[in-house]
Every structure is written in structure tokens, then in C-alpha cells.
Design a protein around this motif. Structure first.
Motif, short mmCIF file in Angstrom:
data_model
loop_
_atom_site.label_atom_id
_atom_site.label_comp_id
_atom_site.label_asym_id
_atom_site.label_seq_id
_atom_site.Cartn_x
_atom_site.Cartn_y
_atom_site.Cartn_z
N ARG A 105 4.25 -0.99 6.07
CA ARG A 105 4.05 0.01 5.03
C ARG A 105 5.27 0.92 4.94
O ARG A 105 5.88 1.26 5.95
N SER A 121 1.22 5.41 0.00
CA SER A 121 0.51 6.67 0.19
C SER A 121 0.90 7.63 -0.94
O SER A 121 1.93 7.45 -1.59
N PRO A 122 0.08 8.66 -1.19
CA PRO A 122 0.39 9.58 -2.30
C PRO A 122 1.78 10.19 -2.20
O PRO A 122 2.48 10.30 -3.19
N VAL A 123 2.19 10.57 -1.00
CA VAL A 123 3.50 11.23 -0.90
C VAL A 123 4.62 10.24 -1.17
O VAL A 123 5.64 10.58 -1.78
N VAL A 124 4.43 8.98 -0.79
CA VAL A 124 5.46 7.96 -1.04
C VAL A 124 5.58 7.71 -2.54
O VAL A 124 6.67 7.64 -3.11
N SER A 157 2.68 0.74 9.74
CA SER A 157 1.85 -0.39 10.14
C SER A 157 1.75 -1.38 8.98
O SER A 157 1.62 -0.99 7.82
N ARG A 185 4.84 9.81 -4.89
CA ARG A 185 5.43 10.99 -5.53
C ARG A 185 6.95 11.01 -5.33
O ARG A 185 7.72 11.19 -6.27
N ARG A 239 0.87 -1.17 0.00
CA ARG A 239 0.00 0.00 0.00
C ARG A 239 0.90 1.22 0.00
O ARG A 239 1.74 1.36 0.86
N THR A 259 6.74 4.37 4.78
CA THR A 259 6.26 5.71 5.13
C THR A 259 7.13 6.75 4.43
O THR A 259 8.18 6.44 3.87
N LYS A 260 6.66 8.01 4.48
CA LYS A 260 7.41 9.12 3.92
C LYS A 260 8.82 9.15 4.53
O LYS A 260 9.80 9.35 3.84
N LYS A 261 8.87 8.93 5.84
CA LYS A 261 10.17 8.98 6.51
C LYS A 261 11.10 7.86 6.05
O LYS A 261 12.31 8.04 5.97
N VAL A 317 7.90 21.32 -4.42
CA VAL A 317 6.61 21.52 -5.05
C VAL A 317 6.52 22.96 -5.54
O VAL A 317 6.74 23.88 -4.77
#
Lengths: 327, 416
Positions: free
Chosen positions: B138, B113-116, B135, B118, B111, B140-142, B160
Motif C-alpha cells: 500500500r 487512504s484518504p490522506v494519500v 502492508s 488528498r 487501496r 502510505t502518506k510517508k 489545510v
């Protein structure tokens, strides 16, 4: 520099503004000799007399209406609604008249009224003394809604509200009145209305809230710091109109956004914040936008366990923050 | 397979417990819910039941020891249960073993996330190389940021484009190149702001516009004489220089009036010929390039043009150009002659139709009436958008510019 409570800050703001400008006057139920049911206007009647601190009948529509009329005449009224729950009879005056006056008169008339009202639960006040009613007014351009979270903010923002040339609703959390105390500078500046405040700077999650929830979130963040979670905490200060820029910036920073209100979840202030984050920050989001709010039940329950279940508190905030941090 | 029993939480505020007595020993066969041990906390004494049926493998904690909630206290070998990776619905005391969780992961689709997504796209991150700490493992951005800082990619985290930046669409034709490894002694300059805007504009112009070039040679002896005669008096009365460039702008504006085809722009499905003649002029310093605009040049005197060139150049050097100063240009002039260039191929200022480079004025021997003469010569170089313009019309335009310039005198071109 003295340690004062949230309600003392509000009292001081009104006193200093009345001393500064003799057009400022107070009206409301029991605000005179009694000094208000919460003692927010204590001592003001003694100092400024009958004409500047006026007791009114139990008629909220009249309190707002008289205030609006006086404001149009060049006075600067500070109206108190005894409990925010009772503001509903005055909605027509506030929404149809005060909010629209500048627009309707093509800028010829303004309405510099401030309407103060204590809101919020957790005080065993049940249905008619616990509600959060800010969302009712938060889709009415022309109004400003200010909800301070600390004594310093209460002082600086109430002064700004009184000086604002347009109508301002000023909602004070009644539980904060004597719960929150802090050192407030003797020369505390007026705080600009419309700008959110970054209370804590952090990297892992962004928490956006307002009012008393700011204090709970702050304490929860301090606790979580020990487990290595750092929190960016934003106090909206002004819930309408919203400080979009700060909301977007803070949300993009961590990509994990928790929004908190004590109000019912549906159609609340944070629903609008969530919409802003959704519209502006999609490609910076690292987790679903999370809302923590009261359940969608008609009003604050009276039974203590149910009231506890209804209220957002530090524990609930902490566990929501932790869950988001771990996502 | 082996299951683990952990110290349960016995009460809301309880964080640890002391094992007062084990009720089983290593090797015992236990039934589900059979009491395993007694635990003492500051609130209660309680028996902890088994979450599984099986054989006790090891006791990890001695009697009398105090351990935190969640600590593994014993293991039980459970028979007949295949390691399906299915999550047990047992109580909190169960912690799935490390190996089991790994199996779950390798089968699950990630899964993101959008930021990942990008960040992974922007930095060409192979996601299977990134360790997820969120979790369900997953990413994460970090995690992405940590990966990027490890792998020495030049990290450009928040890039951006904001609304206030110049209005340059994210060009679909700018290919993202994999960042090259940097050598330690090299000086890295982040590409931001005006440099980034210039880069994007140039890539867009050169990739989208089919450029064609032509050059003509103009005899500007008359212009040089005229300007030299006037320049001292002009400087004394006006306070700024009477530049050659003003005369060139004037001549080009006149020619554009006659050939409006060149004063146009490409707008996808149509070509728009502009009524106003607004000349963009290239002004630069060591690191930046701006193209401020002189509006309605055809309506202005030489003095008026010279003044605007002076003002815009001053603003550009001091970083005072406003957005309004840069808008609505219809044709660009570039004074390449100032640095001694005699020939150049300009890149068209998108979406305009052409750009004219004014090169150095050079004294050269020229044959006039079969005799050598020393004349002041200049090259004018035109780059044109071949979708909008063809050679014939541009040739006519350039000839006209030449004609105007060669006939400049006090009569044809008054300064005021």
C-alpha cells in the motif's frame, strides 16, 4: 526535588492544599486514623484533626451528598470513594446535583467538590476492585474527569482539581500507586485541567491514551524506536471534557491513530476520541482509526490468565502499534 | 516453483536458533512434514518439518551456524503447483518469494487512504510512480511525502485551511496548476496567510463577476481651495490630516443614499440592497492589502470620517486590524491617487456591486466659457458588477457624485 511515588504525590497534594486553605477538608471511609485503605490520606488526620479529616459510614451517596452540601456552604471538600467500583450509589448525587448546580442556579451557586477514587485492574482485585468507570460520567456536562498518569501529574492535577470551582472526579490507577515513581519538583506547578499532554513526539503513528496505559505505551514506544518507528504519544490527562484541539492536531500529524483504554471497548472514552478524529481528520487519515481496549465482558475476571487476557498491557500495545506502523 | 524454508520461532521469547544437524541433503526428495533438520535453541531442541513436498534445491545454512528467526535456511523445488499468486496457508516458516508478491500486486487494485488521495490530488502525483511500503505494498502518506521530496516539487505538506483563516470558500474555479520547476537562484515565497486570502479573493472576483468600467472627470478646484484653507487649523486642533479622501467618502455616501442600487451585493439568487452605507477602504503596505470598513458614513461629519480613515490606516500599518474592523462593507473606495495614478480599473470587493477609484488631483488647462482656465481635475473610475448594475444607473450615480464634489464649499459641506 525528591523521588516520590504516585500515591505520595496524591498525599502531598492534599496536605499542601489543606495547609494553603483551611476550607479544604477530607471525608471518606477509613480516611482518618487508618489513613485510607491505600494510605492516600496517611498522616493527614494527625496533622489536621477530626474536623478536617472525617471518617464516614459506608454510604457513598452520603459521602458525595454531604460533600456537595458543604461545598455549597463555602467549604472545599475532597471526598474519597474507597474503590471507584463503589461510586455507583453516589451517581445520583454527582450527576443530578453536583454537575448541574451551576447551570440550575444560573451561576449563583457552584460546587467545588473533588471526588477521588482508585480505579483499574491488573492487581488481582477481581470484579469489585478493578473496574474503570470513567465512561459512566463522561457524557455529563458540568463534570470534569481527571486521570493522571505520573506522580508529577497527580500532584499538579489534584491541586488544580481542589482549586477548581466546579466538581471534579479524580480517578487514580491503584496499580500506579506504588508502581510509578519519579522525581517531582518541590515547587511542582498546578497543571491546568482540560489540556492534554504530549508525552513523546513522533512521525509514524499517533497513540492517544490516559491513566496507567500512558506508561505502558511510553515503554512500548521506546522499544519500537529501536526498530525505526517513532511515536507521537498523547496523554489525555482530562478525559472529560476532551482536549479536541490537541487530539486533532496529533492525529493529523501522522494520519495513523491508535487509541488505548483499559476500559471495555464499547462506548468508552476512546470511542468519543475516535468520533472526533473521524469527524475532523478524514482527509489526513492514512489508516483506519484503531482502538485497543478490554473485551466487552461484564467485569474483570479473577483467574490470573483471564485477567491477563482482559488487561491491556505493554506487549499488546506494542504489537498494535507495530501493526499500525506497518499498515 | 521454488519455496523457501525459514528458521521457525521455537518458543515465545526465542529470537534465534542453531542448526545442529541437517537430516536431508541437496537433491533429496522430501515429503510434506518430513523432518528436515534439528535446531537447538536456549530453550528447546526440535526437528523442523518440511512445509512442502518436493526436491531440496539448496541448503543455505551450515551445521553449527546460529541464525535469527525468519532467516532463510533452505529452498525446495515444488512441482505441479502453478504460480497462481495465491497465498499459501502454510506455517510461519514459509516466506513467499519476491517474484510471487510482485504478481499479486500487479493484479490487485490499489487501496488508497484518504490522506494519500488528498496529497496525490493536491500535488498531481502519478500514483503508479510511487513505491508503496505499507502492508500489501500500500502507498502510505510517508511514501507520497518521500516521492514529493525526491521529485523536487515544492512540497506544501500541511496546507489545510483552519477555521480561523478568513472565510473564503475553497473556490472551485481556482484551477490547480502544476508547479513549475524552480531555478536555483530564484527566491521562493510560500503563499500563505493574508497573501493567500488576497489571491483567492481576487481570483474569485475576477472570474465570477462580469466587470464593466467607466470614468468621469471632476473639477475639484473648489474642494482644493476649501481644504487648503482649512487644513492647517484642522491639523493643529485635531492632530491628524484633513485628507481629500474624507470629502470623497462623504460625497459617495451621499450619492449612494440617492442611488441605493450601487450599495448592494450579489447573493446568488437575489440582489440585496443594503440599508447601511458602510464603505470599505483599501489600505495597503508593501506586501499586504486590507479593506477595513467605515460604518454608516452617511451619518458622519467630514471630521468623523477623516478620523476613522486615520485610525484604520494606523491599525493596518501596525497589523492591529480586527475581524470586526473588516466586516459588513457595502461599497469600496480606493485612494489610488496617493501613488500618482490617474486612471485604473479596480477589482470589485466580492460580493459588493461596485468599487470606486479616486485618482490623483492634477492641475490642468480646461476650457470654461471659451477661455482657458487652470483647474484642479480628478478622475473617478468605477468598476461595476454588470449582473447587478447597468450603465444608465451608474452614469447617473457618477454624475451625482460629480455634482456634489464640484459644489463643495463651507456652506454645503461643513467639516464639523
Amino acid at each position: 526535588m525528591a523521588v516520590i511515588s504516585y500515591i505520595e504525590a496524591i498525599n502531598r497534594a492534599m496536605r499542601e492544599e489543606m495547609e494553603r486553605d483551611e476550607r479544604v477538608f477530607i471525608l471518606g471511609e477509613d480516611v482518618g486514623k487508618r489513613g485510607g485503605v491505600f494510605k492516600a490520606t496517611e498522616g493527614l488526620h494527625e496533622q489536621f484533626g477530626d474536623e478536617r479529616v472525617m471518617d464516614t459510614p459506608l454510604a457513598e451517596s452520603a459521602i458525595a451528598g454531604v460533600g456537595i452540601g458543604a461545598a455549597m456552604y463555602g467549604m472545599i471538600p475532597v471526598a474519597e470513594i474507597q474503590f471507584a467500583d463503589f461510586i455507583l450509589p453516589a451517581v445520583n448525587q454527582i450527576v443530578s446535583e453536583a454537575a448541574k448546580l451551576r447551570y440550575r442556579s444560573n451561576n449563583d451557586w457552584t460546587c467545588p467538590i473533588t471526588i477521588r477514587a482508585p480505579y483499574g485492574g491488573g492487581v488481582h482485585g477481581a470484579l469489585y476492585h478493578s473496574q474503570s468507570i470513567e465512561a459512566i460520567f463522561a457524557s455529563q456536562p458540568g463534570l470534569k474527569i481527571v486521570m493522571p498518569s505520573t506522580p508529577s501529574d497527580a500532584l499538579g492535577l489534584l491541586k488544580a482539581a481542589i482549586r477548581d470551582p466546579d466538581p471534579v472526579l479524580f480517578f487514580e490507577h491503584k496499580r500506579a500507586y506504588r508502581l510509578l515513581k519519579e522525581e517531582v519538583a518541590d515547587d511542582q506547578d498546578v497543571i491546568e485541567i482540560g489540556k492534554a499532554n504530549r508525552v513523546l513526539e513522533g512521525e509514524d503513528i499517533t497513540v492517544i491514551t490516559y491513566g496507567l496505559c500512558v506508561e505502558f505505551a511510553k515503554q512500548a514506544a521506546e522499544e519500537l524506536k529501536e526498530t525505526g518507528v517513532s511515536t507521537e504519544l498523547i496523554d489525555l490527562r482530562c478525559v472529560y471534557p476532551l482536549d479536541k484541539e490537541t487530539i486533532i492536531e496529533a492525529s493529523k500529524k501522522t494520519g495513523k491513530v491508535l487509541l488505548i483504554t483499559e476500559d471495555n471497548k464499547e462506548g468508552s472514552i476512546i470511542s468519543e476520541v475516535a468520533a472526533i478524529v473521524g469527524e475532523e481528520c478524514l482527509f489526513d487519515l492514512d489508516a483506519p482509526i484503531t482502538r485497543l481496549a478490554a473485551p466487552n465482558v461484564p467485569a474483570m475476571p479473577y483467574a490470573p490468565p483471564l485477567e491477563k487476557a482482559f488487561m491491556v498491557d505493554q506487549e499488546k500495545i506494542k504489537s498494535a502499534m507495530l501493526k499500525l506502523a506497518q499498515f | 516453483m521454488i519455496k523457501t524454508i525459514t528458521m521457525p520461532q521455537l518458543g515465545e521469547s526465542v529470537t534465534e536458533g542453531t542448526i545442529s544437524q541437517w537430516l536431508i541433503k541437496k537433491g533429496d526428495v522430501v515429503e510434506l512434514y518430513q523432518p528436515l533438520l534439528e535446531v537447538m535453541t536456549d530453550k528447546v531442541n526440535a526437528e523442523v518439518p518440511s512445509s512442502f513436498s518436493g526436491q531440496v534445491e539448496t541448503l543455505l545454512v551450515e551445521e553449527g551456524e546460529t541464525v535469527a528467526v525468519g532467516t532463510e535456511i533452505c529452498t525446495i523445488v515444488v512441482e505441479g503447483e502453478a504460480p497462481t499468486g495465491r497465498d499459501d496457508n502454510n506455517n510461519d516458516a514459509t516466506v513467499a518469494s519476491e517474484t510471487q508478491t510482485e504478481e499479486v500486486d500487479s493484479n490487485a487494485s490499489p487501496r488508497l487512504s484518504p490522506v494519500v488521495m488528498r496529497l496525490a490530488q493536491e500535488h498531481q502525483v502519478p500514483l503508479d510512480k510511487v513505491k508503496g511500503t505499507g502492508s500489501g505494498r500500500r502507498i502510505t502518506k510517508k511514501d507520497i511525502q518521500a516521492y514529493l521530496s525526491q521529485t523536487e516539487h515544492p512540497v506544501k505538506v500541511e496546507s489545510v485551511p483552519t477555521e480561523s483563516e478568513p472565510d473564503i470558500a475553497k473556490s472551485k474555479w481556482t484551477k490547480k496548476e502544476k508547479p513549475k520547476p524552480s531555478f536555483t537562484a530564484d527566491h521562493e515565497i510560500p503563499v500563505t496567510g493574508i497573501r493567500k486570502a488576497i489571491a483567492e479573493n481576487m481570483v474569485r472576483s475576477t472570474t465570477e463577476i462580469p466587470h464593466a468600467w467607466m470614468m468621469i472627470e471632476v473639477d475639484v478646484t473648489n474642494l482644493v481651495n476649501y481644504r487648503n484653507a482649512e487644513k492647517e487649523a484642522f491639523k493643529a486642533s485635531e492632530g491628524y490630516n484633513l485628507s481629500y479622501f474624507a470629502f470623497f467618502l462623504n460625497a459617495v455616501a451621499k450619492a449612494l443614499k440617492k442611488f441605493p442600487q450601487l450599495n448592494s451585493s450579489w447573493q446568488g439568487d437575489k440582489i440585496v440592497q443594503h440599508k447601511d452605507i458602510n464603505l470599505s477602504i483599501a489600505v495597503g503596505n508593501d506586501t499586504e492589502l486590507y479593506v477595513p470598513v467605515i460604518k454608516n458614513v452617511d451619518e458622519k461629519s467630514i471630521k468623523g470620517i477623516a478620523k476613522e480613515v486615520h485610525v484604520l490606516a494606523h491599525k493596518a500599518r501596525h497589523g492591529q486590524l480586527s475581524k470586526a474592523d473588516m466586516e459588513d462593507g457595502t461599497f469600496t473606495m480606493n485612494n489610488t491617487g496617493t501613488f500618482g495614478s490617474v486612471q485604473s480599473m479596480g477589482v470589485i470587493n466580492y460580493p459588493q456591486a461596485a468599487i470606486l477609484q479616486v485618482e490623483s488631483i492634477v492641475k490642468r488647462p480646461v476650457i470654461i466659457n471659451d477661455m482657458f482656465a487652470a483647474r484642479d481635475m480628478v478622475n473617478l473610475c468605477l468598476s461595476l458588477d454588470h449582473r447587478i448594475l447597468d450603465g444608465v444607473i451608474c452614469g447617473k450615480f457618477m454624475s451625482h457624485v460629480k455634482e456634489i464634489l464640484e459644489n463643495i464649499s463651507g456652506d454645503t459641506t461643513p467639516i464639523y
